[in-house]
Design an enzyme around this catalytic site. Structure first.
Site, mmCIF file in Angstrom:
data_model
loop_
_atom_site.group_PDB
_atom_site.id
_atom_site.type_symbol
_atom_site.label_atom_id
_atom_site.label_comp_id
_atom_site.label_asym_id
_atom_site.label_seq_id
_atom_site.Cartn_x
_atom_site.Cartn_y
_atom_site.Cartn_z
ATOM 1 N N ARG A 7 16.784 27.389 6.418
ATOM 2 C CA ARG A 7 17.054 28.233 5.252
ATOM 3 C C ARG A 7 15.933 28.202 4.230
ATOM 4 O O ARG A 7 15.890 29.029 3.326
ATOM 5 C CB ARG A 7 18.372 27.796 4.589
ATOM 6 C CG ARG A 7 19.614 28.174 5.400
ATOM 7 C CD ARG A 7 20.858 27.580 4.797
ATOM 8 N NE ARG A 7 21.054 27.991 3.419
ATOM 9 C CZ ARG A 7 21.949 27.437 2.592
ATOM 10 N NH1 ARG A 7 22.703 26.433 3.023
ATOM 11 N NH2 ARG A 7 22.081 27.877 1.370
ATOM 12 N N GLN A 26 12.455 11.287 16.473
ATOM 13 C CA GLN A 26 13.589 11.744 17.276
ATOM 14 C C GLN A 26 13.098 12.962 18.061
ATOM 15 O O GLN A 26 13.150 14.088 17.583
ATOM 16 C CB GLN A 26 14.781 12.089 16.389
ATOM 17 C CG GLN A 26 16.032 12.480 17.147
ATOM 18 C CD GLN A 26 17.138 12.988 16.231
ATOM 19 O OE1 GLN A 26 16.892 13.396 15.102
ATOM 20 N NE2 GLN A 26 18.366 13.005 16.737
ATOM 21 N N GLU A 40 36.243 19.347 6.472
ATOM 22 C CA GLU A 40 35.294 20.369 6.058
ATOM 23 C C GLU A 40 36.008 21.445 5.240
ATOM 24 O O GLU A 40 37.202 21.698 5.417
ATOM 25 C CB GLU A 40 34.619 20.995 7.279
ATOM 26 C CG GLU A 40 33.724 20.026 8.047
ATOM 27 C CD GLU A 40 32.648 19.421 7.176
ATOM 28 O OE1 GLU A 40 32.029 20.151 6.368
ATOM 29 O OE2 GLU A 40 32.414 18.202 7.276
#
Length: 463
Positions: free
Chosen positions: A15, A79, A161
């Site tokens: 974003r 990672q 959530e």
């Protein structure tokens, strides 16, 4: 504090619409990731492990540069496959190990988290009655955040959530900040039990809370005293919002310490800057990096200083300064440019439209206006006339200029380096000095002025 901090910085931050890692974006001149690492170190964490993924080389370079001299180890672990937050923690543990003390897992895009919050968060585990805790906060508008549901004894039941909340759960003020504290031994023991049976096929760290509860361990939440600690950055708008909050926090602290701001909303002081009491900060002043300004100074307006050290009673007006040292009782500007390697001694004056580069300006010396001084060692009480330049570059190499004490450089003097001008010397205006000038000498270099009568009339006739 025997704690380890694992900071997750592997996310892409799509974003942000950026070619750079999200955590590389700066707040008040400092990359977000460094705000979090600094907070963990200041909290007393004995080790910090940063898990990098997207733009790994960029983030690793930031960490290596910022913490090469850190007293506590700050390591980067990559990672390679982004398989979720629990996978990132497992990668960190496999690479660096983990002790039996508390482990705090922080997000690299949480730049406002404060050291005392991290310290108190870790101590919920140190107290010995919790295997894990989730960091929570109470934002004024909880829209978009998961809710923390506790039982009557304060143990964590679940994190719900926003989209899954019942009306009762939607009314809960305590929200999930996405950071976790674990007992290190329990974390290492159970992290391999986190599964990936979800739509994304990823390993999610919040699943550890349920695993620990099923293992008979107690899990709860820790709520920030200041909700702003839990605010993250996922867009350019949020980056600007948190930058303003960071600015206000810093300026409020400085005002409490005795600094005057003409308009605190228009002064941008970085987290590593210090300002002495009774200094006045005018609007559009920016202090970036490790700036240290003394007492009774005046900064700005329209001034940007990066890694500048200034003593007491300095006035720095409409100036850009980078990697320079100013001693005491110095005036600079307006509209001056101080480049790296500049050192200005007590009582000197640098005036309007002056550029100084890699030079020492002696005590009480003056470079009042329209001049360039580069690669120069200048003595005390020198006066540089308007429009004078040290011609220090021959197209290949830079060459030095030295100017002795109490010397007067006439206006529009070109000093062609390498050249030495002695003490108590004088150069005539408009001269090009290519040879050394002895102490006490006058150097004049001019061609004879010619007067051509009637030139304008003859020129018009030719046209």
């Amino acid at each position: 504090m025997n704690a380890t901090a694992i900071i997750l910085a592997a996310g892409e931050g799509t974003r942000m619409k950026s070619n750079h890692a999200k955590v590389a974006h700066a707040i008040l001149g400092k990359p977000m990731i460094c705000w979090v690492v600094d907070a963990a170190l200041a909290a007393g964490c004995e080790r910090v492990v940063v898990v990098v993924g997207s733009h790994a080389d960029e983030v690793r370079a930031i960490i290596d540069r910022a913490y090469e001299d850190s007293p506590a180890p700050v390591d980067c672990v990559e990672q390679a496959e982004r398989l979720g937050t629990a996978h990132a923690v497992r990668v960190a543990i496999e690479a660096c190990g983990v002790g039996d003390g508390p482990v705090v897992v922080l997000n690299g895009d949480l730049p406002l988290i404060q050291p005392e919050t991290i310290r108190d968060f870790a101590e919920t585990i140190t107290a010995g009655n919790l295997a894990a805790a989730v960091l929570s906060f109470m934002p004024p508008v909880p829209q978009g955040y998961g809710r923390i549901v506790l039982d009557e004894d304060g143990a964590l039941l679940r994190i719900v959530e926003q989209k899954d909340c019942t009306p009762e759960e939607d009314a809960i003020a305590e929200c999930n900040a996405g950071c976790y504290a674990f007992d290190g031994e329990q974390l290492a023991l159970h992290i391999g039990e986190v599964g990936c049976d979800n739509a994304q096929g990823e390993y999610y760290l919040p699943d550890m809370l349920g695993i620990l509860r099923e293992a008979g361990q107690r899990v709860s939440s820790f709520c920030c005293d200041d909700y702003r600690d839990g605010l993250g950055v996922n867009s350019r708008a949020q980056l600007a919002e948190l930058t303003a909050i960071a600015r206000d926090r810093i300026n409020d602290r400085l005002m409490a310490e005795g600094v005057t701001f003409i308009d605190p909303a228009q002064a941008w002081i970085g987290p590593d800057a210090t300002i002495g009491r009774d200094t006045i900060v005018w609007p559009q002043t920016h202090l970036i990096g490790r700036c240290h300004v003394g007492e009774d100074c005046v900064l700005g307006p329209n001034t940007r200083l990066t890694n500048v050290r200034a003593g007491d009673r300095c006035s720095i007006d409409e100036t850009v300064g980078i990697d320079v040292v100013l001693e005491n009782d110095i005036t600079v500007g307006p509209r001056a440019y101080l480049r790296p390697g500049t050192h200005i001694l007590d009582g000197a004056h640098i005036g309007t439209h002056v550029e100084i580069k890699k030079s020492t300006i002696g005590e009480g010396s003056k470079v009042p206006h329209l001049s360039y001084i580069g690669d120069t060692t200048m003595g005390a009480r020198v006066n540089i006339g308007a429009g004078s330049i040290t011609c220090n570059y021959d197209g290949v190499h830079k060459h030095p200029t030295t100017i002795g004490d109490d010397t007067f450089i006439g206006s529009d003097t070109m000093m062609v380096a390498p050249v030495n001008i002695g003490s108590h010397a004088v150069t005539g205006a408009g001269g090009t000095i290519t040879k050394d000038v002895p102490d006490g000498a006058l150097a004049v270099e001019r061609t004879e002025q010619r007067i051509i009568e009637g030139y304008s009339e003859r020129k018009r006739a030719r046209e």
